[in-house]
Enzyme design. Structure first.
Site, PDB file in Angstrom:
ATOM      1  N   LYS A 111      -7.502  35.656  12.277  1.00  0.00           N
ATOM      2  CA  LYS A 111      -8.517  36.592  12.755  1.00  0.00           C
ATOM      3  C   LYS A 111      -7.998  38.013  12.923  1.00  0.00           C
ATOM      4  O   LYS A 111      -8.786  38.963  12.863  1.00  0.00           O
ATOM      5  CB  LYS A 111      -9.140  36.088  14.062  1.00  0.00           C
ATOM      6  CG  LYS A 111     -10.068  34.910  13.798  1.00  0.00           C
ATOM      7  CD  LYS A 111     -11.043  34.646  14.911  1.00  0.00           C
ATOM      8  CE  LYS A 111     -12.095  33.653  14.448  1.00  0.00           C
ATOM      9  NZ  LYS A 111     -12.597  32.801  15.520  1.00  0.00           N
ATOM     10  N   LYS A 193     -11.926  26.767   4.025  1.00  0.00           N
ATOM     11  CA  LYS A 193     -12.865  25.972   4.833  1.00  0.00           C
ATOM     12  C   LYS A 193     -14.284  26.572   4.794  1.00  0.00           C
ATOM     13  O   LYS A 193     -14.425  27.786   4.757  1.00  0.00           O
ATOM     14  CB  LYS A 193     -12.286  25.938   6.246  1.00  0.00           C
ATOM     15  CG  LYS A 193     -13.212  25.672   7.357  1.00  0.00           C
ATOM     16  CD  LYS A 193     -12.530  25.833   8.697  1.00  0.00           C
ATOM     17  CE  LYS A 193     -12.976  27.119   9.374  1.00  0.00           C
ATOM     18  NZ  LYS A 193     -12.766  27.174  10.813  1.00  0.00           N
ATOM     19  N   LYS A 196     -19.254  29.490   9.001  1.00  0.00           N
ATOM     20  CA  LYS A 196     -20.491  30.228   9.221  1.00  0.00           C
ATOM     21  C   LYS A 196     -20.276  31.734   9.241  1.00  0.00           C
ATOM     22  O   LYS A 196     -21.217  32.504   9.111  1.00  0.00           O
ATOM     23  CB  LYS A 196     -21.227  29.752  10.486  1.00  0.00           C
ATOM     24  CG  LYS A 196     -20.409  29.690  11.766  1.00  0.00           C
ATOM     25  CD  LYS A 196     -21.254  29.090  12.891  1.00  0.00           C
ATOM     26  CE  LYS A 196     -20.542  28.789  14.171  1.00  0.00           C
ATOM     27  NZ  LYS A 196     -19.588  27.735  14.284  1.00  0.00           N
TER      28      LYS A 196
HETATM   29  P1  TYM Z   1     -16.521  25.859  15.737  1.00  0.00           P
HETATM   30  O1  TYM Z   1     -17.726  26.389  16.427  1.00  0.00           O
HETATM   31  O2  TYM Z   1     -15.832  26.720  14.760  1.00  0.00           O
HETATM   32  O3  TYM Z   1     -16.887  24.506  15.017  1.00  0.00           O
HETATM   33  C1  TYM Z   1     -17.559  23.450  15.697  1.00  0.00           C
HETATM   34  C2  TYM Z   1     -17.059  22.108  15.195  1.00  0.00           C
HETATM   35  O4  TYM Z   1     -17.245  22.008  13.789  1.00  0.00           O
HETATM   36  C3  TYM Z   1     -16.011  21.689  13.163  1.00  0.00           C
HETATM   37  N1  TYM Z   1     -15.968  22.372  11.854  1.00  0.00           N
HETATM   38  C4  TYM Z   1     -15.821  21.750  10.692  1.00  0.00           C
HETATM   39  N2  TYM Z   1     -15.674  20.459  10.369  1.00  0.00           N
HETATM   40  C5  TYM Z   1     -15.554  20.142   9.062  1.00  0.00           C
HETATM   41  N3  TYM Z   1     -15.580  21.067   8.069  1.00  0.00           N
HETATM   42  C6  TYM Z   1     -15.712  22.385   8.342  1.00  0.00           C
HETATM   43  N4  TYM Z   1     -15.744  23.279   7.375  1.00  0.00           N
HETATM   44  C7  TYM Z   1     -15.855  22.776   9.711  1.00  0.00           C
HETATM   45  N5  TYM Z   1     -16.016  23.971  10.318  1.00  0.00           N
HETATM   46  C8  TYM Z   1     -16.075  23.703  11.636  1.00  0.00           C
HETATM   47  C9  TYM Z   1     -14.935  22.218  14.104  1.00  0.00           C
HETATM   48  O5  TYM Z   1     -13.694  21.578  13.902  1.00  0.00           O
HETATM   49  C10 TYM Z   1     -15.552  21.904  15.453  1.00  0.00           C
HETATM   50  O6  TYM Z   1     -15.334  20.560  15.799  1.00  0.00           O
HETATM   51  N6  TYM Z   1     -12.980  26.285  19.275  1.00  0.00           N
HETATM   52  C11 TYM Z   1     -14.073  25.483  18.779  1.00  0.00           C
HETATM   53  C12 TYM Z   1     -15.182  25.271  19.784  1.00  0.00           C
HETATM   54  C13 TYM Z   1     -14.745  24.725  21.093  1.00  0.00           C
HETATM   55  C14 TYM Z   1     -14.377  23.394  21.377  1.00  0.00           C
HETATM   56  C15 TYM Z   1     -14.065  23.375  22.757  1.00  0.00           C
HETATM   57  C16 TYM Z   1     -14.300  22.222  20.601  1.00  0.00           C
HETATM   58  C17 TYM Z   1     -14.627  25.439  22.247  1.00  0.00           C
HETATM   59  N7  TYM Z   1     -14.242  24.621  23.256  1.00  0.00           N
HETATM   60  C18 TYM Z   1     -13.645  22.194  23.376  1.00  0.00           C
HETATM   61  C19 TYM Z   1     -13.878  21.064  21.240  1.00  0.00           C
HETATM   62  C20 TYM Z   1     -13.561  21.048  22.613  1.00  0.00           C
HETATM   63  C21 TYM Z   1     -14.681  26.155  17.548  1.00  0.00           C
HETATM   64  O7  TYM Z   1     -14.549  27.326  17.362  1.00  0.00           O
HETATM   65  O8  TYM Z   1     -15.477  25.319  16.800  1.00  0.00           O
END
Ligand code: TYM
Length: 327
Positions: A111, A193, A196
């Site tokens: 980032k 990956k 969004k």
């Molecule tokens: P975030 O919002 O980027 O993504 C949410 C969830 O989707 C999964 N994910 C994917 N899985 C498969 N293929 C992909 N291309 C893909 N892109 C995203 C992510 O692994 C995630 O499970 N930091 C986290 C959010 C968060 C969180 C937490 C998760 C904050 N606190 C506590 C678990 C526990 C995040 O940015 O996810």
């Protein structure tokens, strides 16, 4: 009964990657576990969000959580900023985290790439807020996609470090990633990956894309010139990614998919996959439309926040007592 926590950022409309890697599995887990699912809006503001967009995306994500099949009677659904204990514990964890280990997080490094100034402090301490999310609920395991592995490892380290200093306060959580679909790749650059926040709209499918857009994006998805539907992540990243999407949506193994499309070429396969993805998303969108403007959604979120506050405050008080914040 195990306790489960997971979160998704409302930093845009969630993608098929978020669904297949995380959200879809939450639905199965809610039946036999005590589940907490969170719209992590405080994580989203580590990168500037237009307030009106953030408000809309937060509500939209909450509606999507329910539209995919989460039952508010079974799982607790809430918005992170409505449970102040998250940021309160985050501060305490930040004081126990090392700058060096935070700087080593690959998401942080990605980032800040090409940014020399104006890097928000929140980007660096973000994993401490994530650790707080998880540790507040006495979480046994955290269902996430592959990209969150490093953050989970840090959460475990922070929990163990805290316990060594202050006594046995936190449960050390386990990560759960799906066998297939833990890393759905970009449709345009299949070595990256699906995200969004990708600038190229054709690289991801959102859960609110129209059927026409879904078909167009899958037909335009990047593949190799060999034209045989065969899983080979090293040499055929594009088609392997599409096969992963096919497999997670249908439950069919790669072998079954390979034999189904033997000698049929990519056009035929992509046409079928577009129908499969559209059929997966359509019923979710129908439920989403009913939920988005409903008062029911607000009631569910208010009840969820009340439940989450109760549970989170219990842990926060335990932590505060352990470090000497009580009188
Ligand atoms: P975030 O919002 O980027 O993504 C949410 C969830 O989707 C999964 N994910 C994917 N899985 C498969 N293929 C992909 N291309 C893909 N892109 C995203 C992510 O692994 C995630 O499970 N930091 C986290 C959010 C968060 C969180 C937490 C998760 C904050 N606190 C506590 C678990 C526990 C995040 O940015 O996810």
């Amino acid at each position: 009964m195990a306790t489960i926590f997971s979160g998704i950022q409302p930093s845009g409309v969630i993608t098929l990657g978020n669904y297949l890697g995380a959200l879809k599995h939450f639905v199965d887990l809610q039946h036999d576990n005590d589940c907490y699912f969170c719209v992590v809006n405080q994580h989203a503001i580590t990168v500037y969000q237009d307030p009106a967009e953030l408000r809309k995306n937060t509500r939209s994500l909450a509606a999507l959580y329910l539209a995919v099949g989460l039952d508010p009677e079974k799982a607790t659904l809430f918005i992170q900023s409505e449970v102040p204990a998250h940021t309160q514990l985050s501060w305490i964890l930040q004081c126990n985290a090392y700058i060096g280990e935070l700087e080593r997080m690959t998401q942080f490094k990605d980032k800040i790439k090409n940014k020399n100034e104006g890097i928000p402090g929140g980007l660096l301490v973000y994993p401490c807020l994530m650790a707080a999310d998880i540790l507040l609920y006495n979480t046994d395991f955290v269902p996430v996609g592959n990209d969150q592995k490093q953050h989970l490892e840090l959460t475990r380290n922070l929990a163990q470090r805290f316990n060594q200093k202050y006594g046995d306060v936190f449960k050390v959580p386990e990560i759960r990633t799906p066998k297939v679909g833990a890393r759905i790749m970009s449709l345009q650059e299949p070595t990256k990956k699906m995200s969004k926040s990708d600038e190229n709209n054709a690289s991801f499918i959102t859960m609110l894309d129209s059927e026409k857009e879904i078909i167009k994006k899958i037909k335009r998805a990047q593949t190799d010139s060999d034209a045989s539907v065969h899983y080979d992540i090293e040499n055929k990243a594009g088609i392997s990614n599409l096969m992963t999407i096919y497999s997670t949506c249908t439950g069919k193994s790669f072998e079954e998919i390979q034999s189904l499309y033997e000698g049929k070429g990519y056009g035929h396969f992509k046409g079928d996959l577009a129908t499969i993805v559209a059929d997966t998303i359509r019923p979710i969108q129908e439920r989403y439309e009913q939920l988005y403007n409903s008062t029911e959604l607000d009631e569910i979120l208010a009840t969820g926040a009340a439940k989450a506050n109760l549970k989170a405050n219990e842990m926060l008080h335990k932590v505060e007592k352990a470090i000497g914040f009580d009188r």
